[in-house]
Design a protein around this motif. Sequence first.
Motif, PDB file in Angstrom:
ATOM      1  N   THR A  47     -33.397  19.843 157.601  1.00 14.32           N
ATOM      2  CA  THR A  47     -32.328  19.254 158.414  1.00 14.32           C
ATOM      3  C   THR A  47     -32.698  19.167 159.895  1.00 14.32           C
ATOM      4  O   THR A  47     -31.964  18.582 160.678  1.00 14.32           O
ATOM      5  CB  THR A  47     -31.025  20.069 158.297  1.00 14.32           C
ATOM      6  N   LYS A  48     -33.821  19.806 160.248  1.00 11.20           N
ATOM      7  CA  LYS A  48     -34.264  19.868 161.653  1.00 11.20           C
ATOM      8  C   LYS A  48     -33.197  20.494 162.548  1.00 11.20           C
ATOM      9  O   LYS A  48     -32.969  20.075 163.674  1.00 11.20           O
ATOM     10  CB  LYS A  48     -34.627  18.476 162.187  1.00 11.20           C
ATOM     11  N   LYS A  49     -32.551  21.538 162.003  1.00 15.04           N
ATOM     12  CA  LYS A  49     -31.505  22.233 162.743  1.00 15.04           C
ATOM     13  C   LYS A  49     -31.690  23.738 162.619  1.00 15.04           C
ATOM     14  O   LYS A  49     -32.241  24.233 161.638  1.00 15.04           O
ATOM     15  CB  LYS A  49     -30.120  21.879 162.211  1.00 15.04           C
ATOM     16  N   PHE A  50     -31.175  24.449 163.618  1.00 15.76           N
ATOM     17  CA  PHE A  50     -31.142  25.900 163.570  1.00 15.76           C
ATOM     18  C   PHE A  50     -29.856  26.303 162.862  1.00 15.76           C
ATOM     19  O   PHE A  50     -28.768  25.904 163.250  1.00 15.76           O
ATOM     20  CB  PHE A  50     -31.183  26.489 164.983  1.00 15.76           C
ATOM     21  N   ILE A  51     -29.996  27.060 161.793  1.00 15.57           N
ATOM     22  CA  ILE A  51     -28.860  27.504 160.997  1.00 15.57           C
ATOM     23  C   ILE A  51     -28.434  28.885 161.491  1.00 15.57           C
ATOM     24  O   ILE A  51     -29.270  29.758 161.705  1.00 15.57           O
ATOM     25  CB  ILE A  51     -29.229  27.597 159.493  1.00 15.57           C
ATOM     26  N   HIS A  52     -27.156  29.072 161.662  1.00 15.87           N
ATOM     27  CA  HIS A  52     -26.613  30.343 162.142  1.00 15.87           C
ATOM     28  C   HIS A  52     -25.578  30.805 161.130  1.00 15.87           C
ATOM     29  O   HIS A  52     -24.607  30.112 160.875  1.00 15.87           O
ATOM     30  CB  HIS A  52     -25.971  30.123 163.522  1.00 15.87           C
ATOM     31  N   HIS A  53     -25.797  31.972 160.540  1.00 17.86           N
ATOM     32  CA  HIS A  53     -24.928  32.451 159.470  1.00 17.86           C
ATOM     33  C   HIS A  53     -24.479  33.881 159.766  1.00 17.86           C
ATOM     34  O   HIS A  53     -25.310  34.760 159.995  1.00 17.86           O
ATOM     35  CB  HIS A  53     -25.684  32.403 158.139  1.00 17.86           C
ATOM     36  N   VAL A  54     -23.177  34.130 159.758  1.00 19.04           N
ATOM     37  CA  VAL A  54     -22.651  35.485 159.915  1.00 19.04           C
ATOM     38  C   VAL A  54     -22.797  36.178 158.570  1.00 19.04           C
ATOM     39  O   VAL A  54     -22.259  35.720 157.572  1.00 19.04           O
ATOM     40  CB  VAL A  54     -21.167  35.464 160.340  1.00 19.04           C
ATOM     41  N   THR A  55     -23.556  37.264 158.554  1.00 19.16           N
ATOM     42  CA  THR A  55     -23.786  37.960 157.297  1.00 19.16           C
ATOM     43  C   THR A  55     -22.904  39.187 157.133  1.00 19.16           C
ATOM     44  O   THR A  55     -22.630  39.602 156.035  1.00 19.16           O
ATOM     45  CB  THR A  55     -25.266  38.376 157.155  1.00 19.16           C
ATOM     46  N   THR A  56     -22.466  39.796 158.224  1.00 20.23           N
ATOM     47  CA  THR A  56     -21.599  40.958 158.160  1.00 20.23           C
ATOM     48  C   THR A  56     -20.676  40.933 159.365  1.00 20.23           C
ATOM     49  O   THR A  56     -21.131  40.679 160.466  1.00 20.23           O
ATOM     50  CB  THR A  56     -22.414  42.280 158.208  1.00 20.23           C
ATOM     51  N   ILE A  57     -19.413  41.206 159.149  1.00 21.32           N
ATOM     52  CA  ILE A  57     -18.492  41.279 160.279  1.00 21.32           C
ATOM     53  C   ILE A  57     -17.334  42.204 159.934  1.00 21.32           C
ATOM     54  O   ILE A  57     -16.886  42.249 158.803  1.00 21.32           O
ATOM     55  CB  ILE A  57     -17.975  39.890 160.687  1.00 21.32           C
ATOM     56  N   ASN A  58     -16.905  42.955 160.915  1.00 19.97           N
ATOM     57  CA  ASN A  58     -15.685  43.740 160.814  1.00 19.97           C
ATOM     58  C   ASN A  58     -14.743  43.183 161.867  1.00 19.97           C
ATOM     59  O   ASN A  58     -15.033  43.227 163.046  1.00 19.97           O
ATOM     60  CB  ASN A  58     -15.942  45.222 161.068  1.00 19.97           C
ATOM     61  N   THR A  59     -13.621  42.651 161.451  1.00 20.51           N
ATOM     62  CA  THR A  59     -12.685  42.024 162.364  1.00 20.51           C
ATOM     63  C   THR A  59     -11.625  43.021 162.812  1.00 20.51           C
ATOM     64  O   THR A  59     -11.606  44.166 162.383  1.00 20.51           O
ATOM     65  CB  THR A  59     -11.998  40.826 161.682  1.00 20.51           C
ATOM     66  N   ALA A  60     -10.723  42.555 163.645  1.00 22.10           N
ATOM     67  CA  ALA A  60      -9.655  43.422 164.155  1.00 22.10           C
ATOM     68  C   ALA A  60      -8.853  44.050 163.012  1.00 22.10           C
ATOM     69  O   ALA A  60      -8.453  45.203 163.092  1.00 22.10           O
ATOM     70  CB  ALA A  60      -8.740  42.628 165.081  1.00 22.10           C
ATOM     71  N   GLU A  61      -8.620  43.298 161.951  1.00 18.22           N
ATOM     72  CA  GLU A  61      -7.864  43.835 160.820  1.00 18.22           C
ATOM     73  C   GLU A  61      -8.617  44.969 160.129  1.00 18.22           C
ATOM     74  O   GLU A  61      -8.036  45.819 159.498  1.00 18.22           O
ATOM     75  CB  GLU A  61      -7.580  42.742 159.771  1.00 18.22           C
ATOM     76  N   GLU A  62      -9.938  44.930 160.228  1.00 18.92           N
ATOM     77  CA  GLU A  62     -10.780  45.939 159.577  1.00 18.92           C
ATOM     78  C   GLU A  62     -11.432  46.842 160.612  1.00 18.92           C
ATOM     79  O   GLU A  62     -12.472  47.423 160.348  1.00 18.92           O
ATOM     80  CB  GLU A  62     -11.875  45.251 158.767  1.00 18.92           C
ATOM     81  N   GLY A  63     -10.870  46.927 161.806  1.00 18.91           N
ATOM     82  CA  GLY A  63     -11.486  47.683 162.886  1.00 18.91           C
ATOM     83  C   GLY A  63     -11.939  49.063 162.450  1.00 18.91           C
ATOM     84  O   GLY A  63     -11.355  49.680 161.558  1.00 18.91           O
TER      85      GLY A  63
END
Length: 110
Positions: A47-63
């Motif tokens: 695709t000639k693009k830089f791919i950015h993927h969130v693999t792990t996140i803890n949000t405010a609900e899961e603080g």
Amino acid sequence: MLETLYKTSTPEVGKSECYELSLKALPGTGPRGYAFREDHGWWDDSTKKFIHHVTTINTAEEGVTFEEAEAMYMKARSNRAQSGFVHSFAPDYYGDKPYEYQLLETEATR
């Protein structure tokens, strides 16, 4: 805390595969007011693009507590270093350089 891990000491921003690790405080959320996040980025030739993927996140609900978030951060950092992402670049908040560089120690780099 914020740092980007690469497999090379001379990465090309927007081209070199990387992991960005961050630990931040969530305002107004009390003692469980921290979040850990791990993003994975890589160049996709098709695709000639830089791919950015969130693999792990803890949000405010899961603080989580600072200690829990820091443990997640350090475990992810160690896992990424073991898989070859040993070149750490972090913002230089108090100096005159654009970033701080650190070579992470693993069995292979000792």
